[in-house]
Enzyme design. Structure first.
Site, PDB file in Angstrom:
ATOM      1  N   ASP A  79      66.354  32.055  27.792  1.00 37.19           N
ATOM      2  CA  ASP A  79      65.584  30.690  27.531  1.00 37.19           C
ATOM      3  C   ASP A  79      66.133  30.119  26.631  1.00 37.19           C
ATOM      4  O   ASP A  79      65.698  29.642  25.534  1.00 37.19           O
ATOM      5  CB  ASP A  79      64.275  31.393  27.044  1.00 37.19           C
TER       6      ASP A  79
ATOM      7  N   LYS B 290      60.672  31.930  34.858  1.00 32.81           N
ATOM      8  CA  LYS B 290      59.410  32.628  34.528  1.00 32.81           C
ATOM      9  C   LYS B 290      58.284  31.864  33.867  1.00 32.81           C
ATOM     10  O   LYS B 290      58.390  30.849  33.449  1.00 32.81           O
ATOM     11  CB  LYS B 290      60.014  33.887  33.612  1.00 32.81           C
TER      12      LYS B 290
ATOM     13  N   CYS C 220      60.790  36.620  24.145  1.00 35.05           N
ATOM     14  CA  CYS C 220      61.374  36.842  25.142  1.00 35.05           C
ATOM     15  C   CYS C 220      62.434  37.790  25.463  1.00 35.05           C
ATOM     16  O   CYS C 220      62.572  38.418  26.178  1.00 35.05           O
ATOM     17  CB  CYS C 220      61.858  35.584  25.870  1.00 35.05           C
TER      18      CYS C 220
END
Length: 210
Positions: A31, A117, A156
């Protein structure tokens, strides 16, 4: 010298560093997106500073012909994690928006695997393994260990490491290529401590470079 059943603490062997990337390893970049960089709606302090070290690791894995996986939040505009839906976060990484793009300067090779995601409005997902098929993909490749860096340490990255360990994968955390949101000041440190408790190994580029 006769064998000893126990070494005194002062003579205990130093912990060995995890070996360098090789067969059975994959790099997972978590990310590293515009909305998480300084100035973004969900900015991670110094989040842009993970780009340079990650590029070094990416190049190393490329050189060795090892799998590269890039994850991204890819939320619908009405995602359940957003304030308007009662969630904890401002809108971020909306699918197809500039904020969902990867950070400027991050090297994303053409042959890298892209994992999206958090793409379902009613399901929040921090881990790269949640609802993405990443575990099965790594299994098909014969991966036994992942090297993990990216954003954010306390959400995350931590969730990805936790799920990787639950699936039996060994994990190396790239400590110079992670940064925390740190809603509470100690969240980043606590997340790193938990990853180590789960059995992840810390690594920095200084331990890799000749």
């Amino acid at each position: 010298m006769p064998p000893s059943s126990a070494l005194p603490a002062s003579a205990a062997p130093a912990p060995t560093l995890p070996c360098l990337p090789g067969d059975g390893d994959a790099l997972v970049v978590v990310d590293v997106q515009n909305d998480f960089l300084p100035g973004g709606p969900l900015a991670v302090a110094d989040g842009d500073r993970v780009v340079a070290p990650l590029n070094r690791y990416i190049h190393l894995f490329q050189q060795r012909g090892l799998p590269l996986v890039f994850t991204r939040d890819w939320h619908p505009a009405n995602h359940c994690s957003f304030h308007a839906q009662g969630g904890p976060w401002p809108p971020h990484c909306v699918a197809g928006s500039p904020g969902a793009g990867f950070a400027p300067g991050l090297h994303v090779p053409a042959n890298a695997t892209l994992i999206s995601k958090g793409a379902h409005a009613g399901i929040d997902a921090y881990s790269a393994f949640q609802g993405t098929g990443l575990g099965a993909y790594l299994q098909r490749l014969g991966c036994r260990r992942i090297f993990v860096g990216g954003l954010a340490t306390d959400y995350c990255v931590l969730a990805t490491v936790r799920d990787a360990r639950q699936q039996g994968l060994a994990v190396v955390v790239l400590r110079d290529a992670i940064r925390a949101v740190a809603v509470q000041p100690e969240d980043g440190r606590r997340a790193e401590d938990e990853m180590l408790r789960l059995g992840a190994h810390p690594l920095t580029w200084d331990e890799v470079a000749p």
